[in-house]
Scaffold this active site. Structure first.
Site, PDB file in Angstrom:
ATOM      1  N   HIS A 193       0.843  -1.199   0.000  1.00  0.00           N
ATOM      2  CA  HIS A 193       0.000   0.000   0.000  1.00  0.00           C
ATOM      3  C   HIS A 193       0.882   1.256   0.000  1.00  0.00           C
ATOM      4  O   HIS A 193       0.725   2.147  -0.832  1.00  0.00           O
ATOM      5  CB  HIS A 193      -0.915  -0.014   1.236  1.00  0.00           C
ATOM      6  CG  HIS A 193      -1.713   1.243   1.441  1.00  0.00           C
ATOM      7  ND1 HIS A 193      -3.070   1.304   1.209  1.00  0.00           N
ATOM      8  CD2 HIS A 193      -1.348   2.492   1.842  1.00  0.00           C
ATOM      9  CE1 HIS A 193      -3.502   2.535   1.459  1.00  0.00           C
ATOM     10  NE2 HIS A 193      -2.470   3.276   1.851  1.00  0.00           N
ATOM     11  N   GLU A 194       1.828   1.293   0.919  1.00  0.00           N
ATOM     12  CA  GLU A 194       2.674   2.485   1.055  1.00  0.00           C
ATOM     13  C   GLU A 194       3.548   2.695  -0.177  1.00  0.00           C
ATOM     14  O   GLU A 194       3.736   3.813  -0.639  1.00  0.00           O
ATOM     15  CB  GLU A 194       3.544   2.380   2.312  1.00  0.00           C
ATOM     16  CG  GLU A 194       2.763   2.445   3.621  1.00  0.00           C
ATOM     17  CD  GLU A 194       1.910   3.704   3.754  1.00  0.00           C
ATOM     18  OE1 GLU A 194       2.318   4.750   3.215  1.00  0.00           O
ATOM     19  OE2 GLU A 194       0.833   3.641   4.373  1.00  0.00           O
ATOM     20  N   HIS A 233       1.851   4.317  -3.014  1.00  0.00           N
ATOM     21  CA  HIS A 233       1.827   5.784  -2.915  1.00  0.00           C
ATOM     22  C   HIS A 233       3.044   6.379  -3.624  1.00  0.00           C
ATOM     23  O   HIS A 233       2.964   7.438  -4.247  1.00  0.00           O
ATOM     24  CB  HIS A 233       1.832   6.231  -1.447  1.00  0.00           C
ATOM     25  CG  HIS A 233       0.474   6.169  -0.789  1.00  0.00           C
ATOM     26  ND1 HIS A 233      -0.658   6.661  -1.381  1.00  0.00           N
ATOM     27  CD2 HIS A 233       0.089   5.672   0.417  1.00  0.00           C
ATOM     28  CE1 HIS A 233      -1.702   6.470  -0.569  1.00  0.00           C
ATOM     29  NE2 HIS A 233      -1.271   5.863   0.529  1.00  0.00           N
ATOM     30  N   GLU A 259      -5.731   6.818  -2.347  1.00  0.00           N
ATOM     31  CA  GLU A 259      -5.769   5.801  -1.288  1.00  0.00           C
ATOM     32  C   GLU A 259      -6.238   4.457  -1.838  1.00  0.00           C
ATOM     33  O   GLU A 259      -5.716   3.405  -1.481  1.00  0.00           O
ATOM     34  CB  GLU A 259      -6.713   6.251  -0.168  1.00  0.00           C
ATOM     35  CG  GLU A 259      -6.024   7.025   0.938  1.00  0.00           C
ATOM     36  CD  GLU A 259      -4.887   6.236   1.572  1.00  0.00           C
ATOM     37  OE1 GLU A 259      -5.074   5.037   1.841  1.00  0.00           O
ATOM     38  OE2 GLU A 259      -3.812   6.811   1.778  1.00  0.00           O
ATOM     39  N   HIS A 273      -9.319   8.304   3.317  1.00  0.00           N
ATOM     40  CA  HIS A 273      -9.284   6.899   3.751  1.00  0.00           C
ATOM     41  C   HIS A 273     -10.684   6.319   3.891  1.00  0.00           C
ATOM     42  O   HIS A 273     -10.841   5.153   4.235  1.00  0.00           O
ATOM     43  CB  HIS A 273      -8.564   6.763   5.099  1.00  0.00           C
ATOM     44  CG  HIS A 273      -7.102   7.045   5.031  1.00  0.00           C
ATOM     45  ND1 HIS A 273      -6.568   8.280   5.299  1.00  0.00           N
ATOM     46  CD2 HIS A 273      -6.057   6.240   4.707  1.00  0.00           C
ATOM     47  CE1 HIS A 273      -5.259   8.230   5.159  1.00  0.00           C
ATOM     48  NE2 HIS A 273      -4.921   7.006   4.798  1.00  0.00           N
TER      49      HIS A 273
HETATM   50 ZN   LIG Z   1      -2.338   5.334   2.255  1.00  0.00          ZN
END
Ligand SMILES: [Zn+2]
Length: 581
Positions: free
Chosen positions: A395-396, A399, A419, A495
């Site tokens: 996930h990170e 980004h 997100e 989020h």
């Molecule tokens: Zn995130």
């Protein structure tokens, strides 16, 4: 006549039988160590030296002939100026190679060599050599080792203490252009490169090397030849040749499981530096994300088996490599920036903005092109790293990809889309690694950060967003556009509203045909979303994302109208079911 090197060659296959017999006949010139009775050599090296001596002896050039035997009390010695460097056995031919280097006045001559190949029965196969007669230079240095090291400091701007390096060896060096011999100090593996040298070298990435190995050096190891009389820099080159061979390591991760992974051998240590995927892992040892700088070197261990010595780092290294491999092999992207950026992971991180005396930092984030991992306390009081959550890591790192592609604005709907892309790739990569590559999504897990939400629940659930409460009195996560939250907190609900787009992606990933098979394989969905992410603009909406998926599908399945229409139908259907489109 040139003052430089003379080449000498003798190949048993090429030579006439008479010449071969002349060279190899032992009785005519019995070397020391020969058992006269058995007419056999006592060892392989004696055989190699004997043949080399005989080939030199038969050479028409006096310089070469002079190397055959010692003089004076050394007379009985075979090629006394040739120093054995190493031996090597060739399995396919079962022959043995002896590598020699020439010395003069016991000082090695840079670039000289002799390779003698012999059979298992110590018969001659081949001699290949390059030798020289050093002239016009003394064997005594005028400047000290320290002064020579100062020359390297001036060249690199780095002050390497003399105690930290292996002492330089005196070496003769021949300058081909000026046809001149030099006595030089040979400094090996100096951790300092001339300014611009590494940058210049890395431009040639990939040339001449297998494509899987990055030539990017992790730490410079440069060899220098400095004139021992006047301090001129004669030559410098990289010891590592810009290829690091990976070393297989193993160790226990934060979940208590054993993992195999790639590291590097640096000196006597093993480092969490994977040269195949370009992944390096550091330990901040409780240091601060913003205020503290990274340690000089990745996490190191004395053995290739790390056991449980640094579970946080092993997990970060293993999981970071998994994400990087997915990005490369499935998406065809060269790292986060698509320019081969190395992945740097940092564990045991804290943040002064969220101080906690127990050393906890409830976070993991992509920041300044690095992955940072905090840790939290388990029920037994032990600190456990966030590096164990592959879905969170993916996930990170997504980004990071978003930042380098569409750079979706982190606010309102474009922020929620940002997100959602991270959740989508988090889930795909997690299941790809745990259930299996391109596995049927019917067996997949859809929870993001299992156990990290309140009451033992996950942070989010792509399949059923509504089962999780946003917070006390804030209701549940939405799964349809008619529940879109127009709010000001959480950057406009990045989020929260992301769950609507998450649910659309879930619908797409789980869409099945009449036979219950996925209409789109996980690989196809990953590619669709990846190309979509590359093409979207900064302020894109959920609807823009759907439109871009459709446009991408038109290109991917251009050659098959029926297939294309089926895929597009399911894309639109997945989005329409959550009120998009
Ligand atoms: Zn995130």
């Amino acid at each position: 006549m040139s003052k430089g090197f003379k080449k000498v060659r003798f190949n048993a296959e090429d030579e006439s039988k008479i010449k071969l017999r002349k060279i190899t006949k032992r009785s005519a010139s019995l070397p020391q160590g020969t058992d006269k009775k058995l007419d056999k050599f006592n060892n392989d090296e004696t055989a190699a030296r004997f043949y080399l001596s005989r080939v030199f002896e038969e050479d028409e050039r006096s310089i070469v002939r002079g190397l055959s035997r010692g003089s004076g009390s050394q007379q009985s010695k075979l090629v006394p100026d040739m120093q054995l460097i190493r031996t090597q056995t060739i399995p396919s031919t079962k022959t043995k190679l002896f590598h020699f280097e020439q010395t003069q006045d016991t000082i090695p001559i840079f670039g000289s060599n002799a390779v003698v190949e012999i059979t298992q029965n110590r018969g001659l196969v081949d001699v290949s050599s390059k030798v020289a007669d050093v002239e016009g230079v003394t064997a005594f240095p005028f400047i000290s080792q320290r002064d020579a090291l100062k020359v390297i400091k001036d060249l690199t701007g780095i002050d390497v203490p003399i105690e930290a390096i292996q002492p330089p060896e005196l070496t003769f060096f021949y300058d081909e252009k000026k046809e001149k011999w030099h006595l030089s100090y040979f400094f090996k593996k100096i951790p300092a490169a001339p300014k611009g040298f590494l940058e210049e070298s890395s431009k040639y990435k990939g040339i001449g090397y297998s494509s899987g190995i990055s030539p990017k050096p992790f730490d410079p190891q440069i060899n220098y030849l400095i004139d021992a009389n006047d301090g001129t820099v004669l030559l410098f080159y990289s010891e590592t040749h810009f290829v690091k061979i990976p070393v297989q390591c193993e160790g226990i991760g934060a979940l208590g499981k054993s993992h195999k992974f790639w590291g590097s051998a640096i000196g006597n240590d093993y480092e969490l530096a994977d040269p195949i995927s370009d992944v390096r892992t550091y330990d901040l040892k409780g240091g601060d994300l913003i205020k503290d700088s990274l340690p000089d070197k990745p996490v190191a261990n004395a053995k290739s088996n790390w056991e449980d010595s640094n579970k946080a780092a092993v997990s970060a290294h293993v999981n970071g490599s998994k994400v990087y491999n997915f990005i490369k092999s499935v998406l065809g992207r060269e790292g986060i920036d698509d320019k081969g950026m190395e992945l740097t992971s940092v564990v045991n991180v804290t943040c002064f903005k969220q101080p906690d005396p127990s050393g906890q930092w409830h976070n993991a984030c992509w920041r300044e092109n690095k992955m940072w991992y905090g840790q939290h306390k388990l029920a037994n009081g032990e600190l456990c790293s966030y590096s164990r959550f592959l879905d969170i890591i993916a996930h990170e790192m997504t980004h990071g990809i978003t930042k380098h592609t569409s750079d979706l604005l982190y606010k309102d709907q474009s922020g929620a889309l940002n997100e959602s892309f991270s959740d989508i790739f988090g889930i795909i990569i997690y299941n790809w690694e745990t259930v299996g590559p391109d596995s049927s999504t019917q067996q997949w897990t859809w929870e993001i950060g299992p156990g990290l939400g309140g009451n033992g629940l996950p942070l989010r659930d792509m399949s059923n967003p509504k089962r999780i409460e946003i917070g006390p009195g804030l209701g549940v996560y939405p799964d349809h556009m008619d529940q879109y939250k127009y709010i000001t907190y959480d950057n406009g609900g990045v989020h929260i509203n992301s769950s609507i787009h998450n649910k659309a992606a879930y619908n797409l990933l789980t869409a099945t045909d009449q036979n219950g098979k996925n209409v789109l394989t996980p690989r196809e969905v990953a590619l669709l979303y990846y190309f979509c992410l590359c093409k979207l603009n900064k302020l894109a909406t959920f609807k823009d994302a759907m439109d871009e998926l459709v446009e991408t599908a038109k290109i991917i399945w251009k050659g098959n109208k029926q297939l294309r229409d089926e895929k597009i139908y399911h894309i639109k259907n997945a989005y329409q079911r959550v009120g998009i489109g």
